[in-house]
Scaffold this active site. Sequence first.
Site, PDB file in Angstrom:
ATOM      1  N   GLY A   1      -7.388  29.791   8.194  1.00 19.22           N
ATOM      2  CA  GLY A   1      -8.793  29.870   7.834  1.00 19.22           C
ATOM      3  C   GLY A   1      -9.449  28.500   7.891  1.00 19.22           C
ATOM      4  O   GLY A   1     -10.660  28.366   7.808  1.00 19.22           O
TER       5      GLY A   1
ATOM      6  N   ALA B   1       1.305  20.795   4.922  1.00 18.93           N
ATOM      7  CA  ALA B   1       1.430  19.340   4.833  1.00 18.93           C
ATOM      8  C   ALA B   1       0.362  18.609   5.648  1.00 18.93           C
ATOM      9  O   ALA B   1       0.593  17.493   6.119  1.00 18.93           O
ATOM     10  CB  ALA B   1       2.837  18.881   5.256  1.00 18.93           C
TER      11      ALA B   1
ATOM     12  N   THR C   1      -3.729  19.663  12.584  1.00 16.50           N
ATOM     13  CA  THR C   1      -4.620  18.946  13.486  1.00 16.50           C
ATOM     14  C   THR C   1      -3.879  17.809  14.175  1.00 16.50           C
ATOM     15  O   THR C   1      -4.006  17.609  15.385  1.00 16.50           O
ATOM     16  CB  THR C   1      -5.824  18.393  12.707  1.00 16.50           C
ATOM     17  OG1 THR C   1      -6.571  19.500  12.190  1.00 16.50           O
ATOM     18  CG2 THR C   1      -6.717  17.539  13.592  1.00 16.50           C
TER      19      THR C   1
ATOM     20  N   GLY D   1      -6.985  18.433   5.056  1.00 16.72           N
ATOM     21  CA  GLY D   1      -7.161  19.734   4.398  1.00 16.72           C
ATOM     22  C   GLY D   1      -6.725  19.751   2.948  1.00 16.72           C
ATOM     23  O   GLY D   1      -7.411  20.312   2.097  1.00 16.72           O
ATOM     24  N   GLU D   2      -5.591  19.140   2.680  1.00 15.01           N
ATOM     25  CA  GLU D   2      -5.070  19.223   1.316  1.00 15.01           C
ATOM     26  C   GLU D   2      -5.715  18.212   0.384  1.00 15.01           C
ATOM     27  O   GLU D   2      -5.977  18.498  -0.774  1.00 15.01           O
ATOM     28  CB  GLU D   2      -3.563  18.964   1.343  1.00 15.01           C
ATOM     29  CG  GLU D   2      -2.801  19.971   2.174  1.00 15.01           C
ATOM     30  CD  GLU D   2      -1.322  19.621   2.187  1.00 15.01           C
ATOM     31  OE1 GLU D   2      -0.606  20.151   1.347  1.00 15.01           O
ATOM     32  OE2 GLU D   2      -0.898  18.816   3.028  1.00 15.01           O
TER      33      GLU D   2
END
Lengths: 355, 456, 162
Positions: free
Chosen positions: A47, A87, A91, A291-292
């Site tokens: 997503g 992790a 990308t 992201g994280e």
Amino acid sequence: MTKKRGRGMASVNYPTGMNLGGDPSQALIHATTTGSFIVTLSSVDLGQGLKTVMAQICAETLGVSTENVIIDTADTDTGPHCMGTFASRGTHRIGNAIIMAAKEAKSVLLEVAAEELEVDAGDLETDGAGNIRVKGSPQKSIAILNVALAAHFKHGRTISGRGIFLQPRSYPEPETGKMTPATCYAHACTVAEVEVDTETGEVQVLSLKSAYEVGRALNPRMVEQQIIGGAWMGLSHALYETTEPYYPNRAHGPTDFNQYLMPGPGDLPEFSNVIIERPAGDGPFGAKGVGEMTANSPIPAIANAIFDAVGVRVDSLPITPEKVLRGIQALAHDPEKWTPVFRKDHAQTEDAARH
Amino acid sequence: MIEYRKDYFSDARTDGLTEVGVTRQRSDVLGHVTGKTQYYADRHFAGLLHLKMVRSPHHHARIKSIDVSRALKVPGVVRVLTAKDVPQNIYTILCLIQVEPNDEPVLAFDKVRFKGEQIVAVLAESEQAALAGVAKVKVVYEELPAVFDVEEALKPGAPLVNEYHGRNWFTYEGHHCRRVRFGNVDEGFAAADHVIEEMYQSSPIEHAPTETTGCIVVPDQNERYTCYSNTQALYFTLDNSALILNSPFHKLRLVGGTVGGGFGGKVDVITEPIAFLAAMLTRRPVKYEYSRAEEMQVSSPRAAERIYIKDGVAKDGRILARQVRLYVDAGAYSRHSPYGTTKAAAHMPGPYTIPNVWVDCHCVYTNRTPSSAMRGFGVTIGDFALEVQMDKLARLIGMDPMEFRILNAYRDGDMKAHQKEVDGAALVECVQAASDLANWPIAGRYRAMSSQKREG
Amino acid sequence: MTKVPVQFTLNGREQNEFVDSGSTLLAALRDKLGLYGTKAGCHQGTCGACTVIIDGSPQLSCLTLAERCAGKSVTTLEGLTGNGALHPLQQAFMEGFAAQCGFCTPGMILAAKSLLDRNPSPSRDDVIDAISGNICRCTGYDPIINAILTAAEQLRGARKSA
């Protein structure tokens, strides 16, 4: 009822990928006979938008438009190996694999075009609009569609490429912990402003203002999606969420969304963000994994803002109204004891506690 | 609209990019807004069987007996699966990267080690029949003492959670924890003007993706089996499933890639092996999907962590030593926790240059739902502890929290505690940009600093 | 299992089905009619992913018995694109980057449509109220709220010019 405001900040970094097991991903690219490019992966889009960003990376490398790239994911019968989506590696790892594959495909593309145009392949470039042209004399060009057809039906060539990115495994030294745990690092700093209700202990986060260093924002609106969604999750972790509200006591675990609390659309702070780009040498077009990380800096920033507002340190997550209220009450009884855990240093004065 | 600070690192960026660095519409969004995006469960298979699980009601118990006879009489129930049906019942997910030992049963048989552990799978024509069958399985338990606190679990005499480890912690190359040793913290503390030690704690957190974890396995032609899954890692799932099933790898196929939120919760390999097995034994399509309650209480959460941080700081604001003891509550089984614990160790002491660092990160087994990966694995809770600690230190010595961070932030060329040179640092700039954004003024000295130069 | 005949309007068309007595509208839509645009997130009425519009009001199809829909009008996400063109809400969700994993999106759009059908000029608080039963784990809600307000504005504009 008194509402007190405070603000706090926190700054963090975040590792891209985790290579304590070796961290490879592969990509295969081929052109159809009509000049579309198919990237075949076994990578998963959760997503976050992996399919879109991978198409952009492929298109940039090939010199075609993003619309001309189709991402085929994820099927283990067709897609080459990928470690997976976690992790903050997608990308970076898969993007690098695609760049390698796309470069190989592009070299064949240019070779075939060179034969068709009867020029040297080194003199050719893509125009980003579906054509290959001779550098300096753009009127001499050929459509990629025609190159692809010629490659297949006339020259017997596959316009294709293979790519892999491997971060070799790092074995930590048992005694010292010397290791290479990740590749590039992203960075963030968040300032949180909160309002604490001293009667109920409830905390309202008024604003989250953050700076994020992401290497290179490959798709700015999608980076923004990660940033706002991640900051919301950080706020949620800070004040609401747990499966074990009386940890380590195992009782009263929530089993639905009425019991598992998260901030709703009416509990949002004002979000404002800035992006800083310091391209990573090893990242695809400089990109780092973000992201994280976006969930991390809001949590301590909110905790520090609560202290700024009411002088209460809640050093356990989530920071529930009950914990805040207990802290406020403890503070009223014993102004020296502003923190619920032990401390071995008492050099601090009340003055120093305020900035 | 997103705002850039192009003034930072302006010479580091190349121009002339046309497809990246620019917003493109998401390729999946038309499917999302029209309901046409196909998630794993958006498929119809004739003869689909539903799989529901008998789970442990106890935190820690010996299984005395399992009686499935009444379940098999429930109309619609097709068969049940117990540990005896699983070819290689004991596994651990990270055996693929040589993490040992195998410590978790696919289906529990001799003991249950957490409340909710799966014991018997019931396969039926409908969800209702499967649930009715689950209710009829009789398991007799002998309850055992349980341990829930990480530090209690490490004490001599604590109940042993997991016999495959033989002790309540994961062993790192002979050490009882993952350690980082850099400089000499005792010297750092001795030279410090203030030394404080604080404790931080978190509770388990659920990923809560709107789509729960699940899969459908379908028998194909040629004795192959296709698994439609929302796993975050197709090959991890395929390889682990093949090992558990004692199956040639080429018999299995994973199809996925479109997932309704993961956040790390779909990295475990729990539903697929048992669904593969069920499809192989019944030769029918099988769906195993977590209910929302299972997703919240049975699927791996983000680990609870307990973190002690002891810091020595000089009056001028430099942190001279940092000692960290960190406990990851792995729950009953390893899953990804030994890995996350190492990641936590590597993350210390945060994005700051501290000459003396001592880190012990413990991966501890307790009788709770095994924890595993989640967004920010090994880092998120550490950052909470580190950054609250940084706020306390700044106030302790009377420094502005932003200036305190800029002073201590790592710079290019500094050495990290895990002995990797810093490259591409940008923490200083993030703090400066946040100070501008939030109208939180900092002194000129700190404004002039950068990640490339310590002072301006 | 007893089968019950149900006659209802589905996305503007008359529909006649035999459904299992006691089965949910969600099960009927997905498993029987193949309308997978309606998502199952919790089966317990707490996530909103299965939201559909029944006689103008947003309802949770996981808690609605199929047989209780007799004589009613049901709209699912598939019903918004009946004539081929996207609804302004769908357009606004796309342009506003209001979807990430997309799993909550169908329920969100239908909850929003029900609001805009009743109230063409909602305030931000009205929008928040309308989607408060719909959980999104990805976006932080902000882009969703903004997209719904944008769509409302476009719908008002379209009405004026009509």
